[in-house]
Motif scaffolding. Sequence first.
Motif, short mmCIF file in Angstrom:
data_model
loop_
_atom_site.label_atom_id
_atom_site.label_comp_id
_atom_site.label_asym_id
_atom_site.label_seq_id
_atom_site.Cartn_x
_atom_site.Cartn_y
_atom_site.Cartn_z
N LYS A 75 0.82 -1.20 0.00
CA LYS A 75 0.00 0.00 0.00
C LYS A 75 0.86 1.26 0.00
O LYS A 75 0.48 2.29 -0.54
N GLN A 76 2.06 1.15 0.57
CA GLN A 76 2.90 2.32 0.76
C GLN A 76 3.89 2.56 -0.38
O GLN A 76 4.27 3.70 -0.64
N ILE A 77 4.31 1.50 -1.07
CA ILE A 77 5.37 1.69 -2.05
C ILE A 77 4.86 2.42 -3.29
O ILE A 77 3.74 2.19 -3.73
N PRO A 78 5.66 3.31 -3.84
CA PRO A 78 5.21 4.14 -4.97
C PRO A 78 5.40 3.48 -6.32
O PRO A 78 6.06 4.02 -7.21
N ILE A 79 4.85 2.27 -6.52
CA ILE A 79 5.00 1.54 -7.77
C ILE A 79 3.62 1.38 -8.42
O ILE A 79 2.67 0.95 -7.77
N GLY A 80 3.52 1.74 -9.70
CA GLY A 80 2.31 1.51 -10.47
C GLY A 80 2.53 0.39 -11.45
O GLY A 80 3.49 0.43 -12.24
N TYR A 81 1.69 -0.64 -11.42
CA TYR A 81 1.87 -1.83 -12.25
C TYR A 81 0.80 -1.87 -13.34
O TYR A 81 -0.40 -1.77 -13.07
N GLU A 157 -0.49 7.72 -8.41
CA GLU A 157 0.64 8.64 -8.19
C GLU A 157 1.95 7.89 -7.89
O GLU A 157 2.59 8.10 -6.87
N PRO A 158 2.35 7.02 -8.81
CA PRO A 158 3.56 6.23 -8.58
C PRO A 158 4.83 7.03 -8.86
O PRO A 158 4.80 8.05 -9.55
N ARG A 159 5.93 6.56 -8.31
CA ARG A 159 7.25 7.07 -8.67
C ARG A 159 7.92 6.13 -9.67
O ARG A 159 8.82 6.53 -10.39
N VAL A 160 7.49 4.86 -9.64
CA VAL A 160 8.01 3.86 -10.58
C VAL A 160 6.82 3.28 -11.33
O VAL A 160 5.83 2.88 -10.73
N LEU A 161 6.91 3.24 -12.66
CA LEU A 161 5.87 2.67 -13.50
C LEU A 161 6.41 1.38 -14.12
O LEU A 161 7.46 1.39 -14.77
N GLU A 188 8.00 14.15 -18.27
CA GLU A 188 7.19 15.18 -17.63
C GLU A 188 6.90 14.89 -16.17
O GLU A 188 6.85 15.81 -15.35
N ARG A 189 6.69 13.63 -15.83
CA ARG A 189 6.39 13.28 -14.43
C ARG A 189 7.64 12.96 -13.62
O ARG A 189 7.57 12.84 -12.40
#
Length: 261
Positions: A75-81, A157-161, A188-189
């Motif tokens: 839930k906390q990690i900024p990864i979008g899969y 709002e991920p930092r890693v995609l 851009e992001r």
Amino acid sequence: MILEVKHGYFGYSKGHDLLQDICFTLREKEIMTILGQNGTGKTTILKCVTGILKWQRGQTLINGKSIDSSRKTLKQIPIGYVPQAHPLSFPYTVRELVTMGRARHIGVFSVPSGKDKKIADQAIDEVGIRSIRDKLCTQLSGGQLQLVFIARALAGEPRVLVLDEPESHLDFRNQFLIIKLIMRLVRERGLSCIINTHYPEHALRLSDTTLLLGQHSYMFGKTKEIITEKRVEEYFDINVKILPVPYKDEEIKAFVVLDSI
């Protein structure tokens, strides 16, 4: 932000590791591609990196902090899969599906707030699908659905995609549009990005680093150093020629297959 995988091992059956001693580093605003034949574990690596599967040995770290597959950590990690595109069984609208990307920011018994819906709408606009916002996802083409999945990941709002073969099953034009979109989002992001792909020419065009995956072996490094004619032949068992094609202010690499049909 730095994402690292250190000495990752994973296998689906005891005593048979599909992935062995995987190590790589992904830095801020970098794009990394993973290349390899079917069955070498490309999707499995992504699932281990994101915590969907847990490394049997080794670990994934973000800024030096290890993550695991616990609900709290995920839930906390900024990864979008973004998984491989597949038809949906339930008739969600585009806006409803993208808003689901806000899940880790919403309580278990809560509903999306006005802020959540606004962020989802911004993600929809960012990938250029406002015109189909209220359309059912079961009625979309493969290319449209792939854009919806990317928007859903961005809504978190991920930092890693992390994207699993985002250009697969798409026509030539839509493949190119997806690649352009990914490059724009990174620029851009300020995202970092990991992409599984079947296309070495796409990797050369968009990525900074590449992990070339074989059966129980791999190589990792700068893309231009990793993707060579010799290594494509070694890892894909096909003879190719890589030719430079001048275009405007850049030089694009084109792949020509030399083996006869």
